[in-house]
Design an enzyme around this catalytic site. Sequence first.
Site, PDB file in Angstrom:
ATOM      1  N   ASP A  61       0.839  -1.203   0.000  1.00 12.25           N
ATOM      2  CA  ASP A  61       0.000   0.000   0.000  1.00 12.25           C
ATOM      3  C   ASP A  61       0.870   1.248   0.000  1.00 12.25           C
ATOM      4  O   ASP A  61       0.596   2.225  -0.709  1.00 12.25           O
ATOM      5  CB  ASP A  61      -0.910  -0.025   1.226  1.00 12.25           C
ATOM      6  CG  ASP A  61      -1.752   1.227   1.353  1.00 12.25           C
ATOM      7  OD1 ASP A  61      -2.564   1.484   0.455  1.00 12.25           O
ATOM      8  OD2 ASP A  61      -1.582   1.947   2.358  1.00 12.25           O
ATOM      9  N   GLU A  69      -1.937  -5.320  -3.659  1.00  9.43           N
ATOM     10  CA  GLU A  69      -0.981  -4.552  -2.861  1.00  9.43           C
ATOM     11  C   GLU A  69       0.162  -5.443  -2.374  1.00  9.43           C
ATOM     12  O   GLU A  69       1.331  -5.024  -2.382  1.00  9.43           O
ATOM     13  CB  GLU A  69      -1.698  -3.898  -1.678  1.00  9.43           C
ATOM     14  CG  GLU A  69      -2.660  -2.789  -2.093  1.00  9.43           C
ATOM     15  CD  GLU A  69      -3.485  -2.252  -0.944  1.00  9.43           C
ATOM     16  OE1 GLU A  69      -4.069  -1.169  -1.098  1.00  9.43           O
ATOM     17  OE2 GLU A  69      -3.552  -2.920   0.121  1.00  9.43           O
TER      18      GLU A  69
END
EC number: 3.1.26.3
Length: 226
Positions: A49, A121
């Site tokens: 992320d 992610e």
Amino acid sequence: MKLSAELVAFSKRLGHEFARPDLIVRAVTHPSMSTPNRDNNQRLEFLGDRVLGLVMSEALFKADREASEGVLAPRYNALVRKETCAEVAREIDVGAVLKLGRSEQKSGGRRKQALLGDAMEAIIAAIYLDAGFEVARDVVLKLWGNRVEEVKLDARDPKTLLQEWAQARGEQPPRYVELDRSGPDHQPVFVIEVRLSSGPTAQATAGSKRQAEQAAAKALLQKVTE
């Protein structure tokens, strides 16, 4: 560690050959499959992320040198949101290689937006740890394609604009209804209808719910503002 044929094929779709195969295995392992001897992808998701955030911040900063922070922020949010990560994940068929527990498999985990977004992610983090930031950035920008340019066209998406239009006229927020879903799990097609409390409606078809909702909102905006 030797990768399975499915993960070898996936790495080719991804555009990165892993020097440390264990990283991609961990990246596609959902917590429902983790054991004391098998790590899941949650820690990688956390790191990925942040890597994605830096890649998109840098790309937006370079793409529009005149844009203010107030303009860049919503563009950034649109590019890193879980829905966008899931869209990219579907495009490279992440669902086909997810390692899921039996309960998640039975509940359609390979199609779930949250699981796909989290895995995307984690995969970004795996590339970063395997080959460094520059390689991770190149892969991410290739996978995100023209989204960075497209987001400049309208940082405020049609759904937001339609909701603001309705609220300004004292109406309830627009309602989005899924009329149909077809196609295979890795390439679904959604038909969405958006409805205003005052009566007007519009429909759109796209490869993800979000895209169909945005397209329907755009069509309805054009209808009510003409």
